[in-house]
Scaffold this motif. Structure first.
Motif, PDB file in Angstrom:
ATOM      1  N   LEU A  12       1.008  -1.276   0.194  1.00 17.91           N
ATOM      2  CA  LEU A  12      -0.055  -0.152   0.120  1.00 17.91           C
ATOM      3  C   LEU A  12       0.977   1.236  -0.087  1.00 17.91           C
ATOM      4  CD1 LEU A  12      -2.970  -1.142   2.582  1.00 17.91           C
ATOM      5  CD2 LEU A  12      -2.795  -0.754   0.017  1.00 17.91           C
ATOM      6  N   ALA A  13       2.118   1.063   0.792  1.00 19.99           N
ATOM      7  CA  ALA A  13       2.927   2.315   0.897  1.00 19.99           C
ATOM      8  C   ALA A  13       3.330   2.784  -0.783  1.00 19.99           C
ATOM      9  CB  ALA A  13       4.071   2.256   1.978  1.00 19.99           C
ATOM     10  N   ILE A  14       3.697   1.596  -1.326  1.00 17.61           N
ATOM     11  CA  ILE A  14       4.384   1.767  -2.492  1.00 17.61           C
ATOM     12  C   ILE A  14       3.321   2.289  -3.379  1.00 17.61           C
ATOM     13  CG2 ILE A  14       5.333   0.515  -4.859  1.00 17.61           C
ATOM     14  CD1 ILE A  14       6.795  -1.377  -2.633  1.00 17.61           C
ATOM     15  N   LEU A  15       2.203   1.737  -3.591  1.00 15.79           N
ATOM     16  CA  LEU A  15       1.264   2.130  -4.493  1.00 15.79           C
ATOM     17  C   LEU A  15       0.660   3.636  -4.117  1.00 15.79           C
ATOM     18  CD1 LEU A  15      -1.226  -0.924  -4.367  1.00 15.79           C
ATOM     19  CD2 LEU A  15       0.727  -0.279  -6.333  1.00 15.79           C
ATOM     20  N   ILE A  18       3.308   6.086  -5.362  1.00 13.35           N
ATOM     21  CA  ILE A  18       3.280   6.311  -6.843  1.00 13.35           C
ATOM     22  C   ILE A  18       2.220   7.064  -7.252  1.00 13.35           C
ATOM     23  CG2 ILE A  18       3.079   5.246  -9.047  1.00 13.35           C
ATOM     24  CD1 ILE A  18       4.332   2.687  -7.792  1.00 13.35           C
ATOM     25  N   VAL A  19       0.920   6.890  -6.548  1.00 16.19           N
ATOM     26  CA  VAL A  19      -0.326   7.673  -7.024  1.00 16.19           C
ATOM     27  C   VAL A  19      -0.048   9.105  -6.381  1.00 16.19           C
ATOM     28  CG1 VAL A  19      -2.443   8.026  -6.907  1.00 16.19           C
ATOM     29  CG2 VAL A  19      -1.779   5.683  -7.242  1.00 16.19           C
ATOM     30  N   LEU A  20       0.323   9.181  -5.248  1.00 19.64           N
ATOM     31  CA  LEU A  20       0.249  10.780  -4.633  1.00 19.64           C
ATOM     32  C   LEU A  20       1.277  11.451  -5.234  1.00 19.64           C
ATOM     33  CD1 LEU A  20      -0.825  10.010  -1.006  1.00 19.64           C
ATOM     34  CD2 LEU A  20      -2.254  10.734  -2.740  1.00 19.64           C
ATOM     35  N   ILE A 172      10.203  -1.210  12.372  1.00 20.42           N
ATOM     36  CA  ILE A 172       9.309  -2.002  11.465  1.00 20.42           C
ATOM     37  C   ILE A 172       7.829  -1.326  11.324  1.00 20.42           C
ATOM     38  CG2 ILE A 172       7.983  -4.166  11.428  1.00 20.42           C
ATOM     39  CD1 ILE A 172      10.857  -4.494  10.766  1.00 20.42           C
ATOM     40  N   PRO A 173       7.223  -0.777  12.497  1.00 19.92           N
ATOM     41  CA  PRO A 173       6.024   0.221  12.199  1.00 19.92           C
ATOM     42  C   PRO A 173       6.342   1.239  11.339  1.00 19.92           C
ATOM     43  CG  PRO A 173       6.259  -0.500  14.386  1.00 19.92           C
ATOM     44  CD  PRO A 173       7.723  -1.024  13.753  1.00 19.92           C
ATOM     45  N   PHE A 174       7.505   1.929  11.264  1.00 22.99           N
ATOM     46  CA  PHE A 174       7.637   2.887  10.182  1.00 22.99           C
ATOM     47  C   PHE A 174       8.283   2.884   9.012  1.00 22.99           C
ATOM     48  CE2 PHE A 174       7.594   5.291  14.474  1.00 22.99           C
ATOM     49  CZ  PHE A 174       6.680   6.431  13.996  1.00 22.99           C
ATOM     50  N   LEU A 175       8.668   1.327   8.888  1.00 22.54           N
ATOM     51  CA  LEU A 175       9.181   1.285   7.480  1.00 22.54           C
ATOM     52  C   LEU A 175       8.191   1.597   6.393  1.00 22.54           C
ATOM     53  CD1 LEU A 175      11.255  -2.076   7.868  1.00 22.54           C
ATOM     54  CD2 LEU A 175      12.012  -0.067   7.173  1.00 22.54           C
ATOM     55  N   PRO A 176       6.984   1.166   6.596  1.00 18.50           N
ATOM     56  CA  PRO A 176       6.033   1.427   5.510  1.00 18.50           C
ATOM     57  C   PRO A 176       6.048   3.113   5.175  1.00 18.50           C
ATOM     58  CG  PRO A 176       4.961   0.049   6.848  1.00 18.50           C
ATOM     59  CD  PRO A 176       6.369   0.539   7.721  1.00 18.50           C
ATOM     60  N   LEU A 177       5.849   3.883   6.205  1.00 17.85           N
ATOM     61  CA  LEU A 177       6.167   5.351   5.996  1.00 17.85           C
ATOM     62  C   LEU A 177       7.378   5.775   5.299  1.00 17.85           C
ATOM     63  CD1 LEU A 177       4.502   8.117   6.176  1.00 17.85           C
ATOM     64  CD2 LEU A 177       5.662   8.246   8.587  1.00 17.85           C
ATOM     65  N   TYR A 178       8.453   5.045   5.582  1.00 22.67           N
ATOM     66  CA  TYR A 178       9.771   5.311   4.958  1.00 22.67           C
ATOM     67  C   TYR A 178       9.517   4.766   3.404  1.00 22.67           C
ATOM     68  CZ  TYR A 178      14.698   5.090   4.433  1.00 22.67           C
ATOM     69  OH  TYR A 178      16.195   4.978   4.112  1.00 22.67           O
ATOM     70  N   VAL A 179       9.161   3.762   3.169  1.00 22.53           N
ATOM     71  CA  VAL A 179       9.047   3.388   1.827  1.00 22.53           C
ATOM     72  C   VAL A 179       8.095   4.368   1.093  1.00 22.53           C
ATOM     73  CG1 VAL A 179       8.251   1.226   0.539  1.00 22.53           C
ATOM     74  CG2 VAL A 179       9.503   0.674   2.158  1.00 22.53           C
ATOM     75  N   PHE A 180       6.939   4.786   1.506  1.00 21.67           N
ATOM     76  CA  PHE A 180       6.206   5.764   1.218  1.00 21.67           C
ATOM     77  C   PHE A 180       6.998   7.073   0.645  1.00 21.67           C
ATOM     78  CE2 PHE A 180       3.462   9.518   1.788  1.00 21.67           C
ATOM     79  CZ  PHE A 180       2.522   9.166   0.832  1.00 21.67           C
ATOM     80  N   GLY A 181       7.549   7.328   1.501  1.00 20.07           N
ATOM     81  CA  GLY A 181       8.429   8.599   1.218  1.00 20.07           C
ATOM     82  C   GLY A 181       9.455   8.371   0.125  1.00 20.07           C
ATOM     83  N   ILE A 182      10.054   7.365  -0.035  1.00 17.14           N
ATOM     84  CA  ILE A 182      11.028   7.007  -1.010  1.00 17.14           C
ATOM     85  C   ILE A 182      10.246   6.997  -2.494  1.00 17.14           C
ATOM     86  CG2 ILE A 182      12.616   5.409  -1.964  1.00 17.14           C
ATOM     87  CD1 ILE A 182      13.187   4.227   0.941  1.00 17.14           C
TER      88      ILE A 182
END
Length: 416
Positions: A12-15, A18-20, A172-182
């Motif tokens: 979800l973070a990756i998607l 990309i979209v936002l 681990i909990p913040f990794l999705p936000l980190y990936v989202f930012g990348i």
């Protein structure tokens, strides 16, 4: 409702990134870039502590238990992990140059030119470097195996609990936000589509490598034990499926243990080998890290020095001992080697984390399924030596390894 798993959150973070990233204003994107800068600096700070806190007690525990067979099992697991890394290196060096365009993403290695920069940064220098952390872990861990006092060992076990709490509660909990930012930043820079489509091919290659690795492991185990390798591998499939769902070797131990016994391994040997290998045998994870790191280096135009990379594989095999039984722990632990030995930048490490966690469960499934093959080999080599005389049965019915001194050896945590 059940909390979504890490894999789903990463996807979800990756998607969303990309979209936002296609329409969010630059000012908003830089907020997330600022968070990524802070989080990346925190990772740089905590990684040496992760290595010392996890590897040191793990090495000290290798001096206890069922004597020489603990060392033999560790050596087999390490050999399997190194073989997986070298096999992935050889295959990827032959295949990836034909799949990827060398230097096509050279701008990723220089984020100040291609990507947005944070509003501010906070320096978080580590207490010591990654190589220093590894040396400290080796020296102290080996020293603890020679001491008869448990005081220092218990201190490092408590440090391990603190480090694992930081990993599970913060990293681990913040990794999705980190990936989202990348991916948000990469989308703004116009890089993301090419990167995602390129890594799709690498992911398929890694999946094929893990399947080939399992076939090789069970072929060797079958040749040593005289058992049908395909039948043994089929017996271990429930453990493979369980690991796909949990993405955790530790959480899969009960199923792996049960299936190893069904595959013909004696229960005392399985009770000894499976929990140990759940911590130190990460052949599937090593396959993924080697493959993705080579892909990133090719895409970024980084020169691949064969000698340095083989050294990286051997160090990675040792560092994997520090990978905790939580999803994504292996790549977090290996991030220090990626930067210190291969010269990865923060965006490149971020790409590694995103692609690794995207198929994290497949690597974990390969790890635990391979544990069954190692248990078969140890069961055959040990004969009757590990079957009863080195174990006692507790009141709860559990089998506990007994060292030479005659006192039952119990682990301080749930690793087995």
């Amino acid at each position: 409702m059940k909390k979504p798993g890490l894999l789903l959150r990463i996807v979800l973070a990756i998607l969303l990134g990309i979209v936002l990233g296609l329409f969010l204003p630059e000012a908003v994107v830089r907020v997330f870039v600022t968070f990524n800068g802070l989080f990346g600096n925190f990772l740089s700070f905590i990684i040496p502590l992760i290595i010392v806190g996890l590897i040191t007690p793990a090495i000290s525990e290798l001096g206890k238990g069922a004597g020489k067979w603990l060392g033999i099992t560790a050596a087999i697991a390490y050999g399997s992990t190194i073989f997986a890394g070298l096999m992935a290196f050889l295959v990827c060096m032959l295949v990836l140059p034909r799949m990827l365009t060398e230097g096509s993403y050279d701008e990723v290695s220089n984020p100040e030119e291609a990507l947005l920069t944070p509003y501010f940064t906070v320096e978080m220098p580590p207490v010591f470097g990654v190589m220093t952390a590894l040396l400290v872990a080796f020296v102290v861990g080996i020293g603890l195996t020679l001491l008869r006092t448990d005081t220092l060992h218990k201190g490092f076990v408590e440090l391990r609990s603190v480090v694992e709490m930081v990993i599970s509660a913060v990293i681990i909990p913040f990794l999705p936000l980190y990936v989202f930012g990348i991916f948000l930043n990469m989308t703004r820079a116009g890089q993301v589509w090419d990167v995602v489509t390129t890594f799709a091919g690498v992911i398929l290659l890694v999946f094929a490598l893990t399947l080939g690795l399992l076939l090789l492991q069970y072929t060797v185990a079958g040749a040593i034990t005289g058992r049908n390798p395909l039948r043994a591998l089929r017996t271990m499939l429930p453990a493979y499926a369980t690991a796909l769902g949990t993405s955790s070797s530790a959480a899969t131990i009960p199923v792996t243990l049960r299936q190893a016994v069904e595959a013909g391994v004696s229960r005392p040997v399985a009770s000894f080998v499976v929990p140990l290998c759940a911590t130190i045998h990460l052949a599937g994870s090593t396959t993924k890290i080697v493959s993705f790191s080579l892909a990133v280096m090719l895409l970024s135009g980084i020169e691949i020095n064969v000698g340095i990379f083989i050294g990286f594989i051997f160090m990675l095999g040792i560092t994997m001992v520090a990978a905790p039984g939580v999803p994504g722990g292996a790549i977090v632990t290996a991030a220090g080697l990626l930067t210190s030995m291969l010269g990865f930048t923060e965006p490149q490490v971020g790409l590694m984390i995103a692609t690794y966690i995207a198929i994290d469960s497949f690597g974990t499934a390969t790890n635990v399924t391979g544990d069954g093959a190692i248990a078969m080999v140890v069961d055959k080599l040990s004969g009757k030596e590990l079957h009863r005389e080195h174990f006692v049965e507790t009141e709860e019915g559990d089998l506990v390894a007994v060292p030479d001194e005659g006192e039952p050896y119990l682990q301080d945590d749930d690793r087995g």
